[in-house]
Motif scaffolding. Structure first.
Motif, PDB file in Angstrom:
ATOM      1  N   GLN A  18     -30.281  71.116  95.333  1.00 60.03           N
ATOM      2  CA  GLN A  18     -30.431  71.452  93.918  1.00 60.03           C
ATOM      3  C   GLN A  18     -31.884  71.439  93.437  1.00 60.03           C
ATOM      4  OE1 GLN A  18     -27.577  72.050  91.938  1.00 60.03           O
ATOM      5  NE2 GLN A  18     -26.520  71.951  93.905  1.00 60.03           N
ATOM      6  N   PHE A  97     -31.188  68.312  77.417  1.00 57.05           N
ATOM      7  CA  PHE A  97     -30.716  67.499  78.536  1.00 57.05           C
ATOM      8  C   PHE A  97     -31.598  67.824  79.727  1.00 57.05           C
ATOM      9  CE2 PHE A  97     -28.167  66.688  82.314  1.00 57.05           C
ATOM     10  CZ  PHE A  97     -27.789  65.371  82.076  1.00 57.05           C
ATOM     11  N   ASP A 124     -41.493  78.771  80.838  1.00 56.13           N
ATOM     12  CA  ASP A 124     -41.262  77.444  81.421  1.00 56.13           C
ATOM     13  C   ASP A 124     -41.464  77.510  82.934  1.00 56.13           C
ATOM     14  OD1 ASP A 124     -40.870  74.726  81.326  1.00 56.13           O
ATOM     15  OD2 ASP A 124     -38.716  74.817  81.013  1.00 56.13           O
ATOM     16  N   LEU A 127     -36.212  77.455  85.739  1.00 55.88           N
ATOM     17  CA  LEU A 127     -34.954  77.707  85.054  1.00 55.88           C
ATOM     18  C   LEU A 127     -33.832  77.246  85.976  1.00 55.88           C
ATOM     19  CD1 LEU A 127     -33.273  78.955  82.723  1.00 55.88           C
ATOM     20  CD2 LEU A 127     -33.398  81.148  83.929  1.00 55.88           C
ATOM     21  N   ALA A 128     -33.055  76.258  85.503  1.00 55.73           N
ATOM     22  CA  ALA A 128     -31.920  75.765  86.297  1.00 55.73           C
ATOM     23  C   ALA A 128     -30.641  76.111  85.534  1.00 55.73           C
ATOM     24  CB  ALA A 128     -32.064  74.270  86.549  1.00 55.73           C
ATOM     25  N   ASN A 129     -30.200  75.208  84.663  1.00 51.80           N
ATOM     26  CA  ASN A 129     -28.982  75.487  83.888  1.00 51.80           C
ATOM     27  C   ASN A 129     -29.266  75.993  82.471  1.00 51.80           C
ATOM     28  OD1 ASN A 129     -27.061  74.762  85.927  1.00 51.80           O
ATOM     29  ND2 ASN A 129     -27.758  72.653  85.643  1.00 51.80           N
ATOM     30  N   GLY A 130     -30.531  76.114  82.149  1.00 51.33           N
ATOM     31  CA  GLY A 130     -30.903  76.730  80.876  1.00 51.33           C
ATOM     32  C   GLY A 130     -30.986  75.790  79.690  1.00 51.33           C
ATOM     33  N   HIS A 131     -30.905  74.486  79.921  1.00 51.59           N
ATOM     34  CA  HIS A 131     -30.945  73.558  78.779  1.00 51.59           C
ATOM     35  C   HIS A 131     -32.303  73.558  78.076  1.00 51.59           C
ATOM     36  CE1 HIS A 131     -27.545  71.518  81.087  1.00 51.59           C
ATOM     37  NE2 HIS A 131     -27.021  71.996  79.977  1.00 51.59           N
TER      38      HIS A 131
HETATM   39  P1  5GP Z   1     -32.744  73.534  82.914  1.00 48.64           P
HETATM   40  O1  5GP Z   1     -33.043  72.992  81.559  1.00 48.64           O
HETATM   41  O2  5GP Z   1     -32.824  75.030  82.996  1.00 48.64           O
HETATM   42  O3  5GP Z   1     -31.462  72.991  83.476  1.00 48.64           O
HETATM   43  O4  5GP Z   1     -33.874  72.964  83.881  1.00 48.64           O
HETATM   44  C1  5GP Z   1     -35.192  73.395  83.679  1.00 48.64           C
HETATM   45  C2  5GP Z   1     -36.121  72.235  83.447  1.00 48.64           C
HETATM   46  O5  5GP Z   1     -35.847  71.163  84.364  1.00 48.64           O
HETATM   47  C3  5GP Z   1     -37.543  72.657  83.683  1.00 48.64           C
HETATM   48  O6  5GP Z   1     -38.269  72.464  82.489  1.00 48.64           O
HETATM   49  C4  5GP Z   1     -38.064  71.783  84.804  1.00 48.64           C
HETATM   50  O7  5GP Z   1     -39.036  70.910  84.306  1.00 48.64           O
HETATM   51  C5  5GP Z   1     -36.884  70.992  85.287  1.00 48.64           C
HETATM   52  N1  5GP Z   1     -36.372  71.431  86.604  1.00 48.64           N
HETATM   53  C6  5GP Z   1     -35.158  72.018  86.843  1.00 48.64           C
HETATM   54  N2  5GP Z   1     -34.973  72.215  88.140  1.00 48.64           N
HETATM   55  C7  5GP Z   1     -36.074  71.767  88.759  1.00 48.64           C
HETATM   56  C8  5GP Z   1     -36.469  71.710  90.158  1.00 48.64           C
HETATM   57  O8  5GP Z   1     -35.761  72.106  91.088  1.00 48.64           O
HETATM   58  N3  5GP Z   1     -37.701  71.181  90.400  1.00 48.64           N
HETATM   59  C9  5GP Z   1     -38.523  70.734  89.414  1.00 48.64           C
HETATM   60  N4  5GP Z   1     -39.713  70.246  89.776  1.00 48.64           N
HETATM   61  N5  5GP Z   1     -38.182  70.762  88.103  1.00 48.64           N
HETATM   62  C10 5GP Z   1     -36.969  71.284  87.781  1.00 48.64           C
END
Ligand code: 5GP
Length: 190
Positions: A18, A97, A124, A127-131
């Motif tokens: 992940q 989150f 940013d 981008l993982a789940n977009g929170h």
């Molecule tokens: P989301 O909010 O889209 O779920 O996750 C994005 C945020 O989480 C980004 O601002 C980043 O800082 C952090 N993030 C998510 N996935 C990763 C990852 O695989 N590696 C790192 N270093 N940061 C992540």
């Protein structure tokens, strides 16, 4: 963006299926030349969109956002995660989150810096789940500003962020799209 993909392959560390660690050039140590190329790429993709401001999240979004702001000739606002004595004006506040910390935190920007006249590019690092993106979009909406789209340095396409944002009508431009992090190896989309 080929230079970014090569950097991920040579210096990225797969922590799990992940999580990708890119502390060597983006999240701790920063590669300025690569950031400049990243800023140029975001600017190229959004140049004709009438952007007036860039909004990002501290700390890791700041470097790519500043480089894009330099190219587009617009100011960069970073949402703050921590209470600050100097951040006492009218605040726009949202909750996010955190994917990496697995905790909820409050982020804020001063209402002084954004207005309904602004057309915003959101940048940013991941981008993982977009929170994080959703919380930034919420802050921008509170100011009455409009959104041109999002610029993401590294998208993990196996998570749901892009689908969520696109389903709400937002344009998502990612410079590297990671398809999987299986067996310690980074695989890219296309
Ligand atoms: P989301 O909010 O889209 O779920 O996750 C994005 C945020 O989480 C980004 O601002 C980043 O800082 C952090 N993030 C998510 N996935 C990763 C990852 O695989 N590696 C790192 N270093 N940061 C992540």
């Amino acid at each position: 963006m080929e230079a970014l993909k090569q950097k991920i392959l040579s210096e990225g560390i797969v922590l799990s299926e992940q999580v990708l660690k890119v502390d060597a050039f983006l999240n701790h140590q920063i590669d300025p030349a690569l950031m400049q190329q990243i800023g140029h790429e975001f600017a190229t993709r959004y140049r004709d969109q009438g952007i007036t401001k860039i909004v990002t999240l501290e700390a890791s979004g700041i470097a790519p956002a500043v480089m894009a702001g330099l190219e587009l000739g617009v100011p960069v606002i970073f949402a703050r995660k921590y209470q600050s004595l100097t951040l006492k004006d009218d605040l726009l506040i949202s909750k996010v989150f955190s994917f990496t910390k697995q905790t909820e935190s409050t982020i804020a920007i001063s209402a002084r810096h954004l207005s309904a006249a602004d057309h915003v590019l959101v940048i940013d690092d991941f981008l993982a789940n977009g929170h994080a993106a959703k919380a930034l979009i919420d802050l921008i909406g509170q100011a009455g500003a409009s959104i041109a789209g999002l610029g993401i340095v590294i998208e993990k396409s196996f998570q749901e962020g892009r689908a969520l944002l696109e389903s709400q009508g937002y344009r998502v431009e990612s410079l590297a799209r990671v398809k999987s992090l299986v067996d310690g190896a980074v695989a890219f989309v296309e």
